[in-house]
Write a protein that holds these residues in place. Structure first.
Motif, short mmCIF file in Angstrom:
data_model
loop_
_atom_site.label_atom_id
_atom_site.label_comp_id
_atom_site.label_asym_id
_atom_site.label_seq_id
_atom_site.Cartn_x
_atom_site.Cartn_y
_atom_site.Cartn_z
N LEU A 84 0.83 -1.20 0.00
CA LEU A 84 0.00 0.00 0.00
C LEU A 84 0.87 1.26 0.00
O LEU A 84 0.46 2.29 -0.53
CB LEU A 84 -0.92 -0.01 1.22
N GLY A 85 2.07 1.15 0.57
CA GLY A 85 2.97 2.29 0.58
C GLY A 85 3.35 2.74 -0.81
O GLY A 85 3.46 3.95 -1.08
N LEU A 86 3.54 1.79 -1.74
CA LEU A 86 3.86 2.17 -3.12
C LEU A 86 2.68 2.89 -3.77
O LEU A 86 2.86 3.88 -4.48
CB LEU A 86 4.22 0.91 -3.92
N ALA A 87 1.48 2.42 -3.50
CA ALA A 87 0.29 3.10 -4.02
C ALA A 87 0.15 4.48 -3.39
O ALA A 87 -0.26 5.45 -4.05
CB ALA A 87 -0.96 2.26 -3.73
N MET A 89 2.54 6.47 -2.52
CA MET A 89 3.47 7.40 -3.17
C MET A 89 2.90 7.90 -4.49
O MET A 89 3.07 9.07 -4.86
CB MET A 89 4.82 6.73 -3.39
N ALA A 90 2.23 7.03 -5.21
CA ALA A 90 1.57 7.45 -6.46
C ALA A 90 0.47 8.45 -6.15
O ALA A 90 0.31 9.47 -6.85
CB ALA A 90 1.01 6.24 -7.19
N LEU A 91 -0.29 8.19 -5.09
CA LEU A 91 -1.35 9.11 -4.68
C LEU A 91 -0.76 10.46 -4.26
O LEU A 91 -1.32 11.51 -4.57
CB LEU A 91 -2.15 8.50 -3.53
N ALA A 92 0.38 10.43 -3.58
CA ALA A 92 1.03 11.67 -3.18
C ALA A 92 1.41 12.50 -4.40
O ALA A 92 1.28 13.73 -4.40
CB ALA A 92 2.27 11.37 -2.34
N GLY A 93 1.87 11.83 -5.46
CA GLY A 93 2.21 12.55 -6.69
C GLY A 93 1.00 13.25 -7.29
O GLY A 93 1.09 14.39 -7.76
N VAL A 94 -0.14 12.57 -7.26
CA VAL A 94 -1.38 13.18 -7.76
C VAL A 94 -1.74 14.40 -6.92
O VAL A 94 -2.12 15.46 -7.44
CB VAL A 94 -2.54 12.15 -7.73
N MET A 95 -1.59 14.28 -5.62
CA MET A 95 -1.94 15.37 -4.71
C MET A 95 -1.06 16.59 -4.93
O MET A 95 -1.51 17.74 -4.81
CB MET A 95 -1.84 14.90 -3.27
N LEU A 96 0.21 16.36 -5.26
CA LEU A 96 1.14 17.48 -5.45
C LEU A 96 0.81 18.29 -6.70
O LEU A 96 1.20 19.45 -6.81
CB LEU A 96 2.58 16.95 -5.53
#
Length: 254
Positions: A84-87, A89-96
């Protein structure tokens, strides 16, 4: 007290600390936005651009993921936590990308209205820069359990700043403004005081329990609170107001 360079896992302390802090994050966000959303919904006034609703959904998703990660660690489900941590990080990229875009679009849509406040971009952008640095540091230090957990908590608290700020201002603004005036101290305490206290919590835990604070946590805390100081200083600054107003007007074609 000492600043330590290592950050060894501390499961007994973290077992209660992270669930409590997760509840604090949810409380801050719900208290900050929940009442307003209910009032506007009852009044039929939820007329935000679509991107605002997407933003709310994605950022709530981050809180759900963070909560799940805390649960997985408490249950010893480390494989699920890593996956879930890898997912995350992808979500964090979207948020940025989504966070700044939403802040700009909201201000463009408010051009010429009483709700227009381009200078507030200082708060929105500072929160996202703070989050970006902390979440990247958390990912880089994912093999260092105690430091990683603290960095991810700090990054989530940086996101929750807007929620904390709404109800801290409502609770403290009227009582402190006559005492402290209109300067930086009053603005920081009423707008960022609760956020700053929450951000200091990991350092306080380590200081009380172990009489030492890891260098990584100390630097990360300074980074997060530093961006609160930047936002508070920029918001009333006339040069910033002119720059932010010019940017929003340009984006709005005016």
């Amino acid at each position: 007290m000492s600043i330590a360079t290592a950050s060894a896992p501390r499961p007994k302390d973290d077992a209660w600390f992270f669930p409590v802090m997760t509840a604090v994050v949810w409380l801050g966000v719900i208290m900050g936005f929940g009442g307003e959303m209910v009032r506007q919904s009852r009044a039929g006034d939820l007329t935000y651009p679509l991107i605002v609703h997407i933003h709310a959904l994605v950022f709530t998703g981050w809180l759900v993921v963070f909560t799940a990660q805390v649960v997985f660690i408490r249950q010893g489900r480390f494989g699920l936590h890593r996956t879930l941590g890898l997912a995350a990080m992808a979500l964090a990229g979207v948020m940025l990308v989504l966070g700044p875009a939403t802040a700009l679009i909201v201000q463009v849509n408010r051009l010429g209205s009483p709700a227009a406040d381009p200078a507030f971009l200082a708060v929105s952008m500072s929160d996202m820069i703070s989050f970006a640095g902390l979440v990247c540091a958390g990912f880089i230090n994912r093999a260092k359990g105690a430091l990683h957990k603290r960095l991810m908590l700090l990054s989530t608290l940086a996101l929750a700043d807007a929620g904390f700020g709404r109800w801290s201002f409502a609770l403290l603004g009227q009582s402190l403004q006559p005492v402290l005036g209109d300067g930086f101290a009053c603005a920081f305490i009423t707008g960022c005081g609760f956020s700053a206290l929450a951000l200091l919590a990991p350092m306080f835990l380590d200081l009380v329990m172990h009489r030492r604070i890891s260098a990584g946590v100390a630097w990360a805390t300074a980074w997060a609170i530093g961006w609160l100081v930047v936002a508070t200083s920029l918001y009333p600054n006339p040069v910033w107001k002119a720059l932010a107003g010019g940017l929003v007007a340009w984006l709005g074609g005016q």
